[in-house]
Design a protein around this motif. Structure first.
Motif, short mmCIF file in Angstrom:
data_model
loop_
_atom_site.label_atom_id
_atom_site.label_comp_id
_atom_site.label_asym_id
_atom_site.label_seq_id
_atom_site.Cartn_x
_atom_site.Cartn_y
_atom_site.Cartn_z
N LEU A 159 0.83 -1.20 0.00
CA LEU A 159 0.00 0.00 0.00
C LEU A 159 0.87 1.25 0.00
O LEU A 159 0.53 2.26 -0.63
CB LEU A 159 -0.95 -0.02 1.20
CG LEU A 159 -2.08 0.98 1.19
CD1 LEU A 159 -2.90 0.91 -0.09
CD2 LEU A 159 -2.98 0.77 2.39
N ASP A 160 2.02 1.21 0.68
CA ASP A 160 2.93 2.36 0.68
C ASP A 160 3.47 2.65 -0.73
O ASP A 160 3.55 3.80 -1.14
CB ASP A 160 4.09 2.13 1.64
CG ASP A 160 3.68 2.22 3.09
OD1 ASP A 160 2.66 2.89 3.37
OD2 ASP A 160 4.35 1.61 3.95
N ASP A 168 -3.31 7.91 -7.56
CA ASP A 168 -4.54 8.19 -8.29
C ASP A 168 -5.42 6.95 -8.44
O ASP A 168 -6.61 7.06 -8.74
CB ASP A 168 -4.23 8.78 -9.66
CG ASP A 168 -3.26 7.92 -10.47
OD1 ASP A 168 -2.39 7.27 -9.86
OD2 ASP A 168 -3.37 7.90 -11.70
N LEU A 169 -4.88 5.76 -8.22
CA LEU A 169 -5.67 4.53 -8.30
C LEU A 169 -6.32 4.15 -6.97
O LEU A 169 -7.16 3.27 -6.92
CB LEU A 169 -4.79 3.36 -8.77
CG LEU A 169 -4.19 3.48 -10.15
CD1 LEU A 169 -3.31 2.27 -10.46
CD2 LEU A 169 -5.27 3.64 -11.20
N LEU A 170 -5.93 4.82 -5.90
CA LEU A 170 -6.41 4.46 -4.57
C LEU A 170 -7.62 5.30 -4.16
O LEU A 170 -7.84 6.39 -4.67
CB LEU A 170 -5.29 4.65 -3.54
CG LEU A 170 -4.04 3.79 -3.74
CD1 LEU A 170 -2.97 4.19 -2.73
CD2 LEU A 170 -4.38 2.32 -3.63
N TYR A 171 -8.38 4.76 -3.21
CA TYR A 171 -9.47 5.52 -2.61
C TYR A 171 -8.90 6.63 -1.74
O TYR A 171 -7.76 6.55 -1.29
CB TYR A 171 -10.37 4.61 -1.77
CG TYR A 171 -11.11 3.57 -2.57
CD1 TYR A 171 -11.98 3.94 -3.59
CD2 TYR A 171 -10.92 2.22 -2.33
CE1 TYR A 171 -12.66 2.98 -4.33
CE2 TYR A 171 -11.60 1.26 -3.06
CZ TYR A 171 -12.47 1.65 -4.05
OH TYR A 171 -13.13 0.71 -4.78
N TRP A 172 -9.70 7.63 -1.46
CA TRP A 172 -9.22 8.79 -0.71
C TRP A 172 -8.66 8.39 0.65
O TRP A 172 -7.66 8.93 1.10
CB TRP A 172 -10.33 9.83 -0.56
CG TRP A 172 -11.49 9.37 0.26
CD1 TRP A 172 -12.61 8.75 -0.20
CD2 TRP A 172 -11.64 9.43 1.68
NE1 TRP A 172 -13.45 8.42 0.84
CE2 TRP A 172 -12.88 8.84 2.01
CE3 TRP A 172 -10.86 9.94 2.71
CZ2 TRP A 172 -13.34 8.74 3.32
CZ3 TRP A 172 -11.31 9.85 4.01
CH2 TRP A 172 -12.54 9.25 4.30
N TYR A 173 -9.29 7.44 1.33
CA TYR A 173 -8.82 7.07 2.66
C TYR A 173 -7.55 6.22 2.60
O TYR A 173 -6.81 6.13 3.58
CB TYR A 173 -9.91 6.34 3.45
CG TYR A 173 -10.44 5.09 2.79
CD1 TYR A 173 -9.82 3.86 2.95
CD2 TYR A 173 -11.58 5.14 1.99
CE1 TYR A 173 -10.31 2.73 2.34
CE2 TYR A 173 -12.09 4.00 1.39
CZ TYR A 173 -11.45 2.80 1.57
OH TYR A 173 -11.94 1.68 0.97
N SER A 176 -4.49 8.79 2.35
CA SER A 176 -4.21 9.62 3.53
C SER A 176 -2.93 9.17 4.21
O SER A 176 -2.72 7.98 4.45
CB SER A 176 -5.38 9.49 4.51
OG SER A 176 -5.02 10.08 5.75
N PRO A 177 -2.08 10.12 4.59
CA PRO A 177 -0.88 9.75 5.33
C PRO A 177 -1.20 9.28 6.75
O PRO A 177 -0.37 8.71 7.42
CB PRO A 177 -0.04 11.04 5.35
CG PRO A 177 -0.99 12.13 5.09
CD PRO A 177 -2.13 11.55 4.29
N PHE A 178 -2.42 9.51 7.20
CA PHE A 178 -2.83 9.12 8.55
C PHE A 178 -3.66 7.85 8.56
O PHE A 178 -4.32 7.56 9.54
CB PHE A 178 -3.65 10.25 9.17
CG PHE A 178 -2.92 11.57 9.15
CD1 PHE A 178 -1.81 11.77 9.95
CD2 PHE A 178 -3.33 12.58 8.30
CE1 PHE A 178 -1.13 12.96 9.91
CE2 PHE A 178 -2.66 13.78 8.26
CZ PHE A 178 -1.55 13.98 9.07
N ARG A 179 -3.63 7.09 7.46
CA ARG A 179 -4.46 5.89 7.37
C ARG A 179 -4.07 4.87 8.43
O ARG A 179 -2.94 4.80 8.85
CB ARG A 179 -4.38 5.27 5.99
CG ARG A 179 -3.06 4.59 5.71
CD ARG A 179 -3.03 3.96 4.34
NE ARG A 179 -1.88 3.14 4.19
CZ ARG A 179 -0.68 3.56 3.91
NH1 ARG A 179 -0.49 4.85 3.71
NH2 ARG A 179 0.33 2.74 3.80
N LEU A 180 -5.05 4.09 8.83
CA LEU A 180 -4.82 3.07 9.85
C LEU A 180 -4.58 1.71 9.23
O LEU A 180 -4.06 0.81 9.87
CB LEU A 180 -6.01 3.01 10.81
CG LEU A 180 -6.28 4.29 11.58
CD1 LEU A 180 -7.56 4.15 12.39
CD2 LEU A 180 -5.11 4.62 12.47
#
Length: 181
Positions: A159-160, A168-173, A176-180
């Motif tokens: 994911l990183d 641009d292929l990923l969902y907004w969440y 996010s650099p703060f994703r869990l």
């Protein structure tokens, strides 16, 4: 359209994913509600606990219906998607660009799951089939039937890596650099 594709091609998400989520809900919530029923039984608040419990069960049933109605279908006109919230989107055949099939790790400790990203002619993401909800067989059938060039990287992505190189292929969440996750 490829000649070997039988159209219309219709896909629904894997039902096992929903039942696994529902099982997790039951395992987590059942002890909680047993405790609440026990505590509320002597105080007369049993009706309130029952209403909350039935409301949560109703929300779960509604989520199950929405999940079951999620559909992606490809026909001679193009690609259609009915999303979780019921919205139907359409991409005409002549506007289908390429598609990318890759394996994605949520973390290095997790197993990779297949992902299909369908892009329009301007390389914007139209829809995504995630391996958490769609079987590898369905993803491969759609990838074989879609017009345009198919890109299949040889190594799984984390994911990183996706966030750095293909955000641009990923969902907004997921961007996010703060994703869990």
């Amino acid at each position: 359209m490829p000649e070997h594709a039988t159209l219309p091609l219709v896909g629904h998400p894997d039902r096992r994913a929903f039942w696994r989520a529902y099982l997790v809900y039951a395992v987590v919530m059942l002890p909680f509600f047993i405790l609440l029923y026990g505590l509320a039984g002597g105080s007369g608040e049993l009706t309130a606990v029952l209403i909350v419990h039935l409301g949560l069960l109703l929300l779960g049933a509604l989520a199950g219906i929405r999940y079951a109605r999620t559909t992606i279908w490809l026909d001679a006109d193009g690609l259609h998607e009915r999303g979780f919230l019921g919205r139907v989107t359409f991409l005409p055949t002549e506007r289908i660009g390429g598609h990318v099939v890759l394996d994605l790790h949520r973390s290095l400790a997790s197993r990779p799951t297949p992902q299909l990203f369908v892009l329009d002619t301007e390389d914007r993401l139209f829809c995504r089939m995630r391996g958490e909800y769609w079987s590898r067989g369905k993803i491969d059938r759609f990838a074989a039937a879609l017009p345009g060039a198919c890109t299949r990287p040889t190594h799984p992505f984390t994911l990183d890596e996706m966030q750095r190189n293909h955000a641009d292929l990923l969902y907004w969440y997921e961007r996010s650099p703060f994703r869990l996750a």
